[in-house]
Write a protein that holds these residues in place. Structure first.
Motif, PDB file in Angstrom:
ATOM      1  N   MET A   1       0.839  -1.185   0.000  1.00  0.00           N
ATOM      2  CA  MET A   1       0.000   0.000   0.000  1.00  0.00           C
ATOM      3  C   MET A   1       0.885   1.249   0.000  1.00  0.00           C
ATOM      4  N   ALA A   2       0.509   2.220  -0.813  1.00  0.00           N
ATOM      5  CA  ALA A   2       1.331   3.415  -0.916  1.00  0.00           C
ATOM      6  C   ALA A   2       1.127   4.335   0.273  1.00  0.00           C
ATOM      7  N   CYS A   3      -0.122   4.644   0.586  1.00  0.00           N
ATOM      8  CA  CYS A   3      -0.373   5.556   1.692  1.00  0.00           C
ATOM      9  C   CYS A   3      -1.820   5.448   2.135  1.00  0.00           C
ATOM     10  N   THR A   4      -2.060   5.880   3.362  1.00  0.00           N
ATOM     11  CA  THR A   4      -3.407   5.920   3.916  1.00  0.00           C
ATOM     12  C   THR A   4      -3.658   7.327   4.421  1.00  0.00           C
ATOM     13  N   SER A   5      -4.840   7.861   4.154  1.00  0.00           N
ATOM     14  CA  SER A   5      -5.125   9.225   4.582  1.00  0.00           C
ATOM     15  C   SER A   5      -6.545   9.334   5.110  1.00  0.00           C
ATOM     16  N   ALA A   6      -6.727  10.238   6.081  1.00  0.00           N
ATOM     17  CA  ALA A   6      -8.067  10.553   6.552  1.00  0.00           C
ATOM     18  C   ALA A   6      -8.801  11.287   5.445  1.00  0.00           C
ATOM     19  N   ALA A   7     -10.103  11.079   5.355  1.00  0.00           N
ATOM     20  CA  ALA A   7     -10.856  11.648   4.243  1.00  0.00           C
ATOM     21  C   ALA A   7     -12.269  11.981   4.694  1.00  0.00           C
ATOM     22  N   THR A   8     -13.082  12.437   3.747  1.00  0.00           N
ATOM     23  CA  THR A   8     -14.490  12.741   3.983  1.00  0.00           C
ATOM     24  C   THR A   8     -15.326  12.018   2.929  1.00  0.00           C
ATOM     25  N   LEU A   9     -16.645  12.038   3.107  1.00  0.00           N
ATOM     26  CA  LEU A   9     -17.521  11.438   2.103  1.00  0.00           C
ATOM     27  C   LEU A   9     -17.378  12.148   0.760  1.00  0.00           C
ATOM     28  N   ASP A  10     -17.140  13.452   0.792  1.00  0.00           N
ATOM     29  CA  ASP A  10     -16.938  14.186  -0.460  1.00  0.00           C
ATOM     30  C   ASP A  10     -15.699  13.690  -1.195  1.00  0.00           C
ATOM     31  N   ASP A  11     -14.663  13.303  -0.449  1.00  0.00           N
ATOM     32  CA  ASP A  11     -13.455  12.767  -1.082  1.00  0.00           C
ATOM     33  C   ASP A  11     -13.753  11.455  -1.806  1.00  0.00           C
ATOM     34  N   LEU A  12     -14.650  10.646  -1.232  1.00  0.00           N
ATOM     35  CA  LEU A  12     -14.994   9.371  -1.868  1.00  0.00           C
ATOM     36  C   LEU A  12     -15.661   9.586  -3.221  1.00  0.00           C
ATOM     37  N   LYS A  13     -16.386  10.696  -3.356  1.00  0.00           N
ATOM     38  CA  LYS A  13     -17.073  10.977  -4.623  1.00  0.00           C
ATOM     39  C   LYS A  13     -16.091  11.216  -5.765  1.00  0.00           C
ATOM     40  N   GLN A  14     -14.864  11.582  -5.417  1.00  0.00           N
ATOM     41  CA  GLN A  14     -13.872  11.889  -6.446  1.00  0.00           C
ATOM     42  C   GLN A  14     -13.154  10.640  -6.951  1.00  0.00           C
ATOM     43  N   LEU A  15     -13.351   9.503  -6.291  1.00  0.00           N
ATOM     44  CA  LEU A  15     -12.658   8.275  -6.680  1.00  0.00           C
ATOM     45  C   LEU A  15     -13.334   7.630  -7.882  1.00  0.00           C
TER      46      LEU A  15
END
Length: 309
Positions: A1-15
């Motif tokens: 795994m390259a990296c893990t980061s804290a995120a938001t639901l809005d960030d998930l929409k960008q995936l």
């Protein structure tokens, strides 16, 4: 795994991958954590050269109740494995088709210490796997769902409400739906173990209350044996502690709150027909004490008013 980061639901929409969120949650549940993890591509099987994202979510009621989501691309194992003997399996319907669960303790009724669903594949995963046995998924994902401290019926309702983040369900987005679910519980944002108020009340056979007028809340939070959170649950507007091996309970609801001052109604039932009730007002403040000869600042509940109903 390259990296893990804290995120938001809005960030998930960008995936590019499909991320699933529930539009229904049990009362008191709120989103606690969103994480995005990036996997370095191997380049095999026509994989993209871009990092491959995974996501995970965690919802909680602040006590023993949780619901979590995790995703995987390859190398998955069977999630329906528990080492404990007191387990049982069942099948429910889901947006992905039949979903197989394992849970403990046995029995269809009551809150479960643990519920695990086996991996399910989304539409993109099914499309990519259909290309052949040697295909390596890029956008498709497996999704795993787990819970603690809720009933099978509640778990099934959450699963039934799952949908891709950003899509609208029943006229509400995932974000607004989650907010609407959590909104009724705002008056009970106070998270104090109900057993604390039992220490303030006198015994039924006695008459003089309040008995204890100041309680170290920091100690209450840390002393998990004396103040077991496993049997604490949100019951509508009440925060309830179910007495082990009886039908009894200790529970309270917030009547008023302003700043660090609270007014609650507390009810106590030892398992019989008698339920006692009282209205308690208190402040939550910091005070300095000495422990082992050293100064220590602790958060305390300080009773300011007591009325037996």
């Amino acid at each position: 795994m390259a990296c893990t980061s804290a995120a938001t639901l809005d960030d998930l929409k960008q995936l590019e991958i499909t991320c699933y969120v529930p539009s229904h949650l049990p009362q008191g549940f709120q989103l606690k954590k969103v994480e995005i993890t990036y996997e370095e591509p191997s380049g095999e099987g026509g994989q993209t050269n871009r990092p491959l994202p995974h996501y995970s979510l965690e919802y909680s009621n602040g006590w023993s109740g949780t619901f979590s989501v995790e995703s995987a691309r390859e190398g998955i194992g069977d999630r329906n494995i528990m080492e404990e003997e007191d387990t049982e399996e069942t099948e429910i319907q889901s947006p992905f088709g039949p979903m197989y669960l394992i849970y403990r303790p046995k029995g269809k009724d009551g809150r479960k210490k643990e519920i695990k669903a086996n991996w399910v594949s989304d539409a993109k995963m099914n499309e990519e796997l259909a290309k052949g046995a040697d295909s390596h998924p890029v956008l498709g994902r497996y999704h795993g769902f787990s819970a603690t401290g809720i009933t099978l019926k509640e778990f099934a309702k959450i699963i039934e409400s799952l949908h891709p983040v950003g899509s609208e369900t029943a006229g509400k987005s995932a974000v607004s739906a989650a907010s609407a679910t959590a909104a009724p519980e705002q008056p009970s944002a106070l998270k104090i173990h109900p057993k604390v108020f039992n220490m303030i009340d006198c015994w039924v056979s006695d008459s003089e209350s309040p008995v204890v007028t100041e309680i170290n809340l920091d100690a209450v939070e840390k002393n998990g044996n004396q103040f077991n959170h496993d049997d604490v649950s949100q019951d509508g507007e009440w925060l309830r502690f179910s007495l082990p091996d009886t039908s009894g309970f200790m529970r309270y609801r917030v009547l008023e709150s302003k700043g660090n001052h609270y007014k609650v109604e507390y009810q106590d039932n030892g398992g019989g027909t008698l339920t006692t009730a009282s209205v308690i007002e208190f402040d939550v403040v910091k005070r300095d004490v000495r422990r082992g000869g050293k100064p220590l600042s602790v958060r305390v509940l300080r009773v300011t008013s007591y009325t037996q109903k």
